[in-house]
Design an enzyme around this catalytic site. Structure first.
Site, PDB file in Angstrom:
ATOM      1  N   CYS A  40      96.316 -67.630 -34.223  1.00  0.00           N
ATOM      2  CA  CYS A  40      97.712 -67.367 -33.810  1.00  0.00           C
ATOM      3  C   CYS A  40      98.026 -65.875 -33.713  1.00  0.00           C
ATOM      4  CB  CYS A  40      98.697 -68.033 -34.763  1.00  0.00           C
ATOM      5  SG  CYS A  40      98.593 -69.834 -34.769  1.00  0.00           S
ATOM      6  N   ARG A  41      98.064 -65.192 -34.871  1.00  0.00           N
ATOM      7  CA  ARG A  41      98.561 -63.812 -34.871  1.00  0.00           C
ATOM      8  C   ARG A  41      97.524 -62.772 -34.465  1.00  0.00           C
ATOM      9  NH1 ARG A  41     100.550 -64.215 -40.907  1.00  0.00           N
ATOM     10  NH2 ARG A  41      98.720 -65.575 -40.849  1.00  0.00           N
ATOM     11  N   SER A  42      96.344 -62.786 -35.109  1.00  0.00           N
ATOM     12  CA  SER A  42      95.380 -61.712 -34.815  1.00  0.00           C
ATOM     13  C   SER A  42      94.837 -61.759 -33.383  1.00  0.00           C
ATOM     14  CB  SER A  42      94.249 -61.661 -35.852  1.00  0.00           C
ATOM     15  OG  SER A  42      93.527 -62.856 -35.907  1.00  0.00           O
ATOM     16  N   CYS A  92      93.980 -62.117 -39.525  1.00  0.00           N
ATOM     17  CA  CYS A  92      94.998 -63.017 -40.084  1.00  0.00           C
ATOM     18  C   CYS A  92      94.279 -64.129 -40.844  1.00  0.00           C
ATOM     19  CB  CYS A  92      95.939 -63.557 -39.000  1.00  0.00           C
ATOM     20  SG  CYS A  92      95.149 -64.556 -37.727  1.00  0.00           S
ATOM     21  N   ASP A 108     103.639 -66.137 -40.426  1.00  0.00           N
ATOM     22  CA  ASP A 108     102.685 -67.090 -39.861  1.00  0.00           C
ATOM     23  C   ASP A 108     103.453 -68.111 -39.011  1.00  0.00           C
ATOM     24  OD1 ASP A 108     100.861 -69.036 -39.336  1.00  0.00           O
ATOM     25  OD2 ASP A 108     100.113 -69.188 -41.387  1.00  0.00           O
ATOM     26  N   ASN A 150      92.785 -66.819 -37.483  1.00  0.00           N
ATOM     27  CA  ASN A 150      92.286 -66.145 -36.267  1.00  0.00           C
ATOM     28  C   ASN A 150      92.549 -66.977 -35.018  1.00  0.00           C
ATOM     29  OD1 ASN A 150      89.100 -64.880 -34.947  1.00  0.00           O
ATOM     30  ND2 ASN A 150      91.120 -63.999 -34.761  1.00  0.00           N
TER      31      ASN A 150
HETATM   32  P1  4NP Z   1      97.037 -67.426 -38.003  1.00  0.00           P
HETATM   33  O1  4NP Z   1      97.822 -68.808 -38.190  1.00  0.00           O
HETATM   34  O2  4NP Z   1      96.589 -67.008 -39.373  1.00  0.00           O
HETATM   35  O3  4NP Z   1      98.064 -66.519 -37.422  1.00  0.00           O
HETATM   36  O4  4NP Z   1      95.886 -67.708 -37.064  1.00  0.00           O
HETATM   37  C1  4NP Z   1      97.275 -69.905 -38.857  1.00  0.00           C
HETATM   38  C2  4NP Z   1      96.542 -70.817 -38.152  1.00  0.00           C
HETATM   39  C3  4NP Z   1      96.023 -71.917 -38.797  1.00  0.00           C
HETATM   40  C4  4NP Z   1      96.255 -72.087 -40.158  1.00  0.00           C
HETATM   41  C5  4NP Z   1      96.990 -71.165 -40.854  1.00  0.00           C
HETATM   42  C6  4NP Z   1      97.503 -70.063 -40.192  1.00  0.00           C
HETATM   43  N1  4NP Z   1      95.747 -73.237 -40.817  1.00  0.00           N
HETATM   44  O5  4NP Z   1      96.028 -73.387 -42.022  1.00  0.00           O
HETATM   45  O6  4NP Z   1      95.056 -74.049 -40.209  1.00  0.00           O
END
Ligand code: 4NP
Length: 155
Positions: free
Chosen positions: A14-16, A9, A123, A12
């Protein structure tokens, strides 16, 4: 030799990490190695977001020992399958591929559940807790299908 699967994602956190924990829980450990990475570098070395850790725990999975890392072009050689969470992750990963063989390893994770539809796992980072519950349910359903396919193909 084990089959290696990478979940990707943006952050790294939240989702992955959820996708990694969920798929790992559905596959035998001796035959499959699952990891996750982010295309961005914002959270390298961090634990998953507390909301992802809590959502996983509610569903009986502990993902708190994971540490965020950034996706690199070496991952194309190290992994057999690369599943991305959304279309933006897809573009960022494909940009680093050197050839068609590497590109062919990459697919959207929800294409297991909705073949060919290229649906994003949204997201949840800036949203509310129910976004994490929804992401968990989507990933659980799509990983059920993926795990069955992988077991069939690699046994
Ligand atoms: P992820 O979510 O891609 O599912 O881990 C996010 C976590 C942090 C950010 C963006 C998406 N960020 O911009 O900090």
């Amino acid at each position: 030799m084990s089959v290696k699967i990478l979940m990707v994602c943006l952050g790294n956190i939240c989702r992955s990490p959820l996708a990694e924990g969920i798929l790992a829980s559905k596959l035998p450990r001796d035959k499959f190695y699952i990891d996750s990475a982010g295309t961005g570098n914002y959270h390298i070395g961090k634990q998953p977001d507390k909301r992802s850790i809590d959502t996983a725990l509610k569903n009986g999975l502990n993902i708190s020992n994971q540490k965020a890392r950034q996706f690199t072009s070496k991952d194309f050689d190290a992994f057999d399958y690369i599943f991305v969470m959304d279309n933006s992750n897809y573009d960022n990963v494909i940009e680093l591929a050197k050839n068609e063989e590497q590109k062919a390893k990459v697919d959207l994770i929800l294409n297991q559940l909705f073949p060919g539809e290229n649906v994003d796992v949204p997201d949840p980072y800036y949203g509310l807790q129910n976004g994490f519950d929804m992401v968990y349910q989507m990933l659980d359903e799509t990983c059920d299908i993926l795990a069955k396919k992988l077991i069939e193909k690699h046994s």
